[in-house]
Write a protein that holds these residues in place. Sequence first.
Motif, mmCIF file in Angstrom:
data_model
loop_
_atom_site.group_PDB
_atom_site.id
_atom_site.type_symbol
_atom_site.label_atom_id
_atom_site.label_comp_id
_atom_site.label_asym_id
_atom_site.label_seq_id
_atom_site.Cartn_x
_atom_site.Cartn_y
_atom_site.Cartn_z
ATOM 1 N N ARG A 85 -8.508 7.769 -5.722
ATOM 2 C CA ARG A 85 -7.599 7.936 -4.600
ATOM 3 C C ARG A 85 -6.969 6.622 -4.146
ATOM 4 O O ARG A 85 -5.823 6.580 -3.702
ATOM 5 C CB ARG A 85 -8.369 8.596 -3.439
ATOM 6 C CG ARG A 85 -7.540 9.058 -2.274
ATOM 7 C CD ARG A 85 -8.273 10.128 -1.456
ATOM 8 N NE ARG A 85 -9.719 9.892 -1.357
ATOM 9 C CZ ARG A 85 -10.278 8.993 -0.534
ATOM 10 N NH1 ARG A 85 -9.532 8.275 0.268
ATOM 11 N NH2 ARG A 85 -11.585 8.838 -0.505
ATOM 12 N N THR A 86 -7.730 5.514 -4.269
ATOM 13 C CA THR A 86 -7.249 4.249 -3.697
ATOM 14 C C THR A 86 -6.938 3.190 -4.740
ATOM 15 O O THR A 86 -6.404 2.136 -4.405
ATOM 16 C CB THR A 86 -8.319 3.677 -2.747
ATOM 17 O OG1 THR A 86 -9.516 3.417 -3.499
ATOM 18 C CG2 THR A 86 -8.649 4.627 -1.626
ATOM 19 N N ASN A 87 -7.249 3.475 -5.981
ATOM 20 C CA ASN A 87 -7.167 2.483 -7.050
ATOM 21 C C ASN A 87 -5.899 1.638 -7.032
ATOM 22 O O ASN A 87 -5.945 0.413 -7.145
ATOM 23 C CB ASN A 87 -7.288 3.195 -8.406
ATOM 24 C CG ASN A 87 -7.235 2.214 -9.557
ATOM 25 O OD1 ASN A 87 -7.555 1.046 -9.387
ATOM 26 N ND2 ASN A 87 -6.833 2.690 -10.715
ATOM 27 N N ASP A 88 -4.751 2.298 -6.863
ATOM 28 C CA ASP A 88 -3.475 1.579 -6.993
ATOM 29 C C ASP A 88 -3.174 0.643 -5.821
ATOM 30 O O ASP A 88 -2.290 -0.192 -5.920
ATOM 31 C CB ASP A 88 -2.327 2.581 -7.201
ATOM 32 C CG ASP A 88 -2.339 3.667 -6.141
ATOM 33 O OD1 ASP A 88 -3.345 3.766 -5.407
ATOM 34 O OD2 ASP A 88 -1.361 4.410 -6.040
ATOM 35 N N GLN A 89 -3.909 0.805 -4.711
ATOM 36 C CA GLN A 89 -3.623 -0.097 -3.591
ATOM 37 C C GLN A 89 -4.763 -1.072 -3.320
ATOM 38 O O GLN A 89 -4.812 -1.714 -2.279
ATOM 39 C CB GLN A 89 -3.289 0.698 -2.325
ATOM 40 C CG GLN A 89 -4.349 1.722 -1.958
ATOM 41 C CD GLN A 89 -3.763 2.836 -1.099
ATOM 42 O OE1 GLN A 89 -2.563 2.893 -0.892
ATOM 43 N NE2 GLN A 89 -4.612 3.711 -0.604
ATOM 44 N N LEU A 90 -5.686 -1.197 -4.287
ATOM 45 C CA LEU A 90 -6.802 -2.129 -4.121
ATOM 46 C C LEU A 90 -6.421 -3.524 -4.601
ATOM 47 O O LEU A 90 -5.615 -3.676 -5.515
ATOM 48 C CB LEU A 90 -8.017 -1.642 -4.907
ATOM 49 C CG LEU A 90 -8.664 -0.326 -4.482
ATOM 50 C CD1 LEU A 90 -9.812 0.032 -5.417
ATOM 51 C CD2 LEU A 90 -9.170 -0.407 -3.051
#
Lengths: 193, 193
Positions: free
Chosen positions: A135-140
């Motif tokens: 869910r958050t991978n791309d904004q980490l």
Amino acid sequence: MDVKTLCLGVLSMGERSGYEIKKTVEESFHHFFRAGYGSIYPALAELERAGHVAGREVAQEGRPAKRVYGITGAGRDLLHRALAGEEPRHVVRSEFLVLTYFAHLLPAERLATVLDTMIVRFRDGLAADLEHYARTNDQLTPGQRFALGYGRTVVAAALDYLERHRETLLDEVAVTDETGRPQAGGPLAAAGD
Amino acid sequence: MDVKTLCLGVLSMGERSGYEIKKTVEESFHHFFRAGYGSIYPALAELERAGHVAGREVAQEGRPAKRVYGITGAGRDLLHRALAGEEPRHVVRSEFLVLTYFAHLLPAERLATVLDTMIVRFRDGLAADLEHYARTNDQLTPGQRFALGYGRTVVAAALDYLERHRETLLDEVAVTDETGRPQAGGPLAAAGD
DNA sequence: GTGAACATGTAACGGGTTACATGATTGC
DNA sequence: GCAATCATGTAACCCGTTACATGTTCAC
């Protein structure tokens, strides 16, 4: 590292209330850090007194009002200095493993329960983890991906170990006496001939 | 689980002095428990007062005298009850991982040092571990083999992860700004097109 | 004689955990 | 109404860490 530094770190990613800080810690730091309200709220109060964070009341519709904190310039300075001076400690405290270490002193049934509890816990944790990651991978940030990946990898290895050795441990303990060594005349003793 | 229970557990494997208990904990429990003299000696004193262990002075040649403790029947009962009632907790506290989580707030050089410190620590720990395992393997109880194997497996997985992602993290952090996200116009931004 | 390992303890300190206390708002 | 979630705090307690204090014996 104390909870004050942790709060500063979390707030460096954006404004949050004490309640929300706890949520963030549970979601993103659960593999390697925990903090309860009893340490977060006092930490926030102290941080504000010192001017490292600034709080303001925010009314919400359909929910109780909350007090959100933002990190100040002085707070950022303190955070950088705290991180720079932090020794890279890494400590595990596991009553679970102590329990398995003394497996021969536990009722067989209880040992099985303990093992299964941990397997379920790791399994569920891993699933929640993968879901959170997807869910958050791309904004980490790279650091966040690294730390999360570390946790995921280690828990996966631990779970695999538990699943592959659960039966063996249970079987072996079943044929030992209260000293933990194979019973005379038992299957293990025979195998040792 | 407190240090008292741990001492009881160690003493259930044979008589030891406080000093030797610490050695045992360092050798066999280091993956999941630690105890310093400041907690061991008071624990032993309290245990003796309550009749759970019995101590006696032992003179040695070539070394200072020591006071060795043996577990009593009451002590064994207490140990069994304590283990039976112990929740299988498993907690990790790692300032190391917090540091990597906030990698973008660290000087690049310091981040590399932190990573290398942990790699060396895990590498050395694993080597000592394998050596200890090879030396004692045949006289371990199933539970001991299980707990030690768990530690070995997890550290090996952690070390592997660190070795395989060290470079990547360093490279990625190098091209991010102080928010931790890729710099506009940087290589990562270009790659995202 | 000096550092390392062996050996035992005490006391202050710090910090987190736990329990307690309270209250809003929603959905069943 | 009642449970669950949201939301904030306080205070006592526990217990482990750290620092301090002391002394023996050995090997270099």
